[in-house]
Design a protein around this motif. Structure first.
Motif, mmCIF file in Angstrom:
data_model
loop_
_atom_site.group_PDB
_atom_site.id
_atom_site.type_symbol
_atom_site.label_atom_id
_atom_site.label_comp_id
_atom_site.label_asym_id
_atom_site.label_seq_id
_atom_site.Cartn_x
_atom_site.Cartn_y
_atom_site.Cartn_z
ATOM 1 N N HIS A 7 15.801 23.027 -24.866
ATOM 2 C CA HIS A 7 15.716 23.821 -23.642
ATOM 3 C C HIS A 7 15.196 22.979 -22.482
ATOM 4 O O HIS A 7 14.287 22.173 -22.685
ATOM 5 N N PRO A 8 15.754 23.052 -21.298
ATOM 6 C CA PRO A 8 16.874 23.925 -20.934
ATOM 7 C C PRO A 8 18.218 23.293 -21.301
ATOM 8 O O PRO A 8 18.297 22.106 -21.576
ATOM 9 N N SER A 9 19.259 24.081 -21.294
ATOM 10 C CA SER A 9 20.583 23.552 -21.599
ATOM 11 C C SER A 9 21.176 22.852 -20.375
ATOM 12 O O SER A 9 21.974 21.920 -20.513
ATOM 13 N N ARG A 10 20.803 23.344 -19.204
ATOM 14 C CA ARG A 10 21.264 22.703 -17.967
ATOM 15 C C ARG A 10 20.112 22.696 -16.971
ATOM 16 O O ARG A 10 19.358 23.667 -16.879
ATOM 17 N N VAL A 11 19.971 21.615 -16.243
ATOM 18 C CA VAL A 11 18.953 21.553 -15.207
ATOM 19 C C VAL A 11 19.444 20.686 -14.065
ATOM 20 O O VAL A 11 20.045 19.628 -14.287
ATOM 21 N N ILE A 12 19.210 21.182 -12.865
ATOM 22 C CA ILE A 12 19.550 20.439 -11.648
ATOM 23 C C ILE A 12 18.258 20.204 -10.891
ATOM 24 O O ILE A 12 17.465 21.136 -10.713
ATOM 25 N N CYS A 13 18.031 18.989 -10.463
ATOM 26 C CA CYS A 13 16.792 18.702 -9.738
ATOM 27 C C CYS A 13 17.070 17.728 -8.599
ATOM 28 O O CYS A 13 18.131 17.094 -8.546
ATOM 29 N N LYS A 14 16.110 17.628 -7.720
ATOM 30 C CA LYS A 14 16.228 16.709 -6.595
ATOM 31 C C LYS A 14 15.675 15.337 -6.989
ATOM 32 O O LYS A 14 14.798 15.224 -7.848
ATOM 33 N N SER A 15 16.173 14.313 -6.344
ATOM 34 C CA SER A 15 15.673 12.964 -6.583
ATOM 35 C C SER A 15 14.177 12.904 -6.349
ATOM 36 O O SER A 15 13.658 13.496 -5.403
#
Lengths: 116, 112
Positions: A7-15
């Motif tokens: 977990h998580p299966s998908r993650v988007i983050c900023k630089s």
């Protein structure tokens, strides 16, 4: 077979931010877990071996200060990608050796990290 | 260290036909050979494995053979179905090491 949950299966983050990925063995205790990275259409690349209660063993070329691994219990290992950059975007997969004497290796479902 | 080679990289078969994927390994101390199936966007799933004390193992439509002398092992899938379409990885591990060495993968496409 044994169950490994990630977990998580998908993650988007900023630089520049840090991201933590969890790997749990749900029905067995895992003294050893492994973290892999997989690029599109490529094989699995071992990053590090995580041992409960001790420091992780990193493969050659993997920055231990960037990819922090903690294996604080027999059922949980975490991978923290620190100060993430777009080139860290990848599919990260954990695995654990089953508690059986036969020692099969079971994988989590993977975590897709996208760094913007 | 161990080196595992896998062929072919892609394989297309018609539904109902058989598919064979071959792997070779370099370390004669390797004694555990699992096969994993990976569907798109998911983690690898263990489908069958074999240890060096046996030459063949079968589980319904899938079978694995091992030739220790030649240091190669193969995955056989019979009566293929569209849901068999995935990437398959072979791997090898020696008794003295806990980590697996993976092959480069085979993308199997089962067409109707």
């Amino acid at each position: 077979g044994a169950v490994v949950s990630q977990h998580p299966s998908r993650v988007i983050c900023k630089s520049g931010t840090s991201v933590k990925i969890e790997c749990r063995s749900l029905d067995f205790q895992a003294t050893t877990m492994f973290w892999y990275r997989q690029f599109p259409k490529k094989s699995l690349m071992l990053m590090a071996t995580s041992n409960e209660g001790s420091k992780a063993t990193y493969e050659q070329g993997v920055e231990k200060d960037k990819f922090l691994i903690n294996h604080a219990s027999l059922t949980l290992s975490t991978l923290t990608v620190t100060s993430a950059h777009p080139e860290d975007s990848s599919f990260y997969i954990c695995s654990a050796i089953s508690g059986r004497a036969t020692g099969e290796l079971f994988f989590g479902e993977g975590s897709r990290l996208t760094v913007l | 260290g161990e080196n595992v080679e896998q062929h072919p990289s892609t394989l297309s078969v018609q539904e109902g036909d058989s598919a064979v994927i071959k792997c070779t390994y370099s370390d004669s101390a390797s004694n555990y050979f699992p096969w994993y199936k990976q569907e798109l966007g998911k983690g690898p799933q263990l489908i069958i494995d074999i240890r060096s004390n046996v030459g063949e193992k079968k589980d319904q439509r899938i079978a694995v053979t091992l030739n220790k002398t030649a240091k190669h092992f193969s995955l056989h899938i019979t009566e293929t179905q569209p849901e068999d379409s995935a990437v398959y990885f072979c791997a090898a591990k020696s008794g003295t090491a806990s980590k697996l060495t993976f092959g480069t993968g085979t993308r199997l496409q089962v067409t109707l």
